[in-house]
Design a protein around this motif. Structure first.
Motif, PDB file in Angstrom:
ATOM      1  N   ILE A 233       0.873  -1.176   0.000  1.00 36.01           N
ATOM      2  CA  ILE A 233       0.000   0.000   0.000  1.00 36.01           C
ATOM      3  C   ILE A 233       0.907   1.223   0.000  1.00 36.01           C
ATOM      4  N   GLY A 234       0.961   1.900  -1.131  1.00 36.49           N
ATOM      5  CA  GLY A 234       1.867   3.038  -1.272  1.00 36.49           C
ATOM      6  C   GLY A 234       1.223   4.373  -0.965  1.00 36.49           C
ATOM      7  N   VAL A 235      -0.115   4.429  -1.036  1.00 41.40           N
ATOM      8  CA  VAL A 235      -0.833   5.678  -0.784  1.00 41.40           C
ATOM      9  C   VAL A 235      -2.046   5.375   0.093  1.00 41.40           C
ATOM     10  N   LEU A 236      -2.233   6.190   1.135  1.00 44.88           N
ATOM     11  CA  LEU A 236      -3.431   6.125   1.963  1.00 44.88           C
ATOM     12  C   LEU A 236      -3.835   7.546   2.326  1.00 44.88           C
ATOM     13  N   ASN A 237      -4.950   7.992   1.778  1.00 40.97           N
ATOM     14  CA  ASN A 237      -5.483   9.322   2.075  1.00 40.97           C
ATOM     15  C   ASN A 237      -6.818   9.149   2.803  1.00 40.97           C
ATOM     16  N   ALA A 238      -6.952   9.801   3.951  1.00 44.41           N
ATOM     17  CA  ALA A 238      -8.191   9.636   4.705  1.00 44.41           C
ATOM     18  C   ALA A 238      -8.307  10.699   5.789  1.00 44.41           C
ATOM     19  N   GLY A 239      -9.562  10.971   6.184  1.00 49.13           N
ATOM     20  CA  GLY A 239      -9.826  11.825   7.337  1.00 49.13           C
ATOM     21  C   GLY A 239      -9.694  13.308   7.083  1.00 49.13           C
TER      22      GLY A 239
END
Length: 380
Positions: A233-239
């Motif tokens: 998982i190279g990208v995690l955008n959240a919140g």
């Protein structure tokens, strides 16, 4: 004859000094314009294609009119592939244009991979006169650095026209060629939950980040669960804020496979995860964004490698062959059933950064070696 190094460097300077980043479509079209002009000046038949609204240009140039080859099985005897996009944005050329620093040739995309693109044309210039009845082809795509999301299917389809193929990506700095690559697949995961106040109404919310955690756990379990399989998982955008139950999350997942049976395992796990979320108020959409097949080391590819080794021994040219976890367009060609050798361009290093270069003193020997390989293949 050998390569005309003076002319090669003059032409390469022109190509390198054209900004052609993957997101710079006007620059890419300038690059395609120049190559099309050069191809036609050498008597090649050129088709230009655009496959998506953004307008990335893709070129197909052949020594023979395709109408004259209708009905012929695998009408292209030798196919060269090479991308014309770079990873550098518009304006990079103004900051650091083409230059030669002793034995290092520099500039945006000089090694990756305008040097190889141009070498293909120089090889055709010489060999089309030596083998007038043989058909040579060049495929240049404009979206490789994005994972060839639009041109991949074109490469797969056109590869079926060719007997043998060469990817003119830069050789390793050691001189090594690449004979095998993992498949590379990118997934985009979009998770939709319910926002609420984390203090006053925590139970009214459905956390997209909590659901993303399930994906992280799944990917960690899949990673290296099969030989050669990697899941990242190279990208995690959240919140939005610490006191808000997060409504949205977006993940980009890189999967590398040895063969498609491994992808079936990953796909099944992802389908199950998307279909059965931890909270029924959460929805998940998992999309396969790009899919580069593995570059297979087939019996025909082994034959090409053996010829290359024999020709290199005559020249006292030492190098090796290697497998790679990285992806290239050679994977699409291999997926189309055509044997291919990758990393056929001059020896390069520091790709994708401002110190990129290739070694000037490797141009002539790389050219001569590839030319001799082609002569052997066409004489079979």
């Amino acid at each position: 004859m050998g390569i005309d190094l003076k002319k090669y460097l003059e032409e390469l300077e022109t190509l390198v000094n054209i900004d052609s980043g993957s997101y710079d479509v006007p620059g890419l079209n300038k690059m395609a314009d120049k190559l099309e002009e050069m191809y036609k000046a050498d008597g090649l038949f050129v088709t230009r294609r655009t496959l998506e609204p953004e307008g990335h240009p893709h070129l197909v140039a052949t020594t023979h009119d395709m109408k004259d080859l209708e009905g012929k099985d695998k009408p292209w005897d030798i196919m060269f592939i090479g991308h014309i996009d770079t990873v550098f944005p518009e304006g990079t050329v103004a900051e650091r244009p083409f230059s030669i620093d002793e034995n290092k040739v520099k500039g945006p995309g000089a090694a990756d991979m305008k040097a190889g693109d141009l070498m293909a044309l120089h090889l055709i210039r010489e060999l089309k006169n030596e083998f007038p009845d043989k058909c040579f082809a060049i495929l240049n795509n404009g979206d490789e650095e994005l994972g060839s999301p639009y041109s991949g299917e074109l490469l797969l389809e056109l590869a079926k026209n060719a007997k043998y193929a060469l990817d003119m990506e830069p050789g390793r700095i050691t001189g090594n060629f690449v004979h095998e690559r993992k498949g590379s697949i990118e997934y985009w995961v979009d998770i939709k939950g319910l926002a609420s106040h984390a203090g006053s109404y925590p139970d009214k919310g459905a956390s997209a980040i909590k659901e993303a955690g399930r994906w992280i756990d799944c990917c960690n379990k899949l990673h290296k669960s099969l030989p050669g399989l990697t899941v990242n998982i190279g990208v995690l955008n959240a919140g939005t804020a610490s006191n808000v139950v997060p409504e949205n999350a977006h993940l980009k997942i890189d999967v590398r496979i040895m063969d498609y049976s491994q992808l079936e395992v990953v796909q099944a796990a992802f389908d199950e995860l998307a279909a059965h979320t931890g909270d029924e108020r959460v929805t998940t959409v998992c999309t396969k964004y790009s899919d580069m097949p593995p570059m297979r080391f087939t019996d025909e590819a082994k034959m090409m490698v053996n010829i290359l080794k024999e020709e290199a021994a005559k020249m006292n040219y030492e190098f090796d062959f290697e497998s790679s976890g990285g992806a290239s367009d050679a994977s699409f060609v291999s997926g189309g059933g055509t044997p291919i050798i990758d990393a056929c361009g001059p020896h390069g290093d520091n790709l994708h950064n401002d110190q990129e270069y290739f070694l000037l003193d490797t141009v002539e020997k790389r050219y001569d070696l590839i030319a001799n390989l082609i002569r052997r293949l066409l004489s079979k």
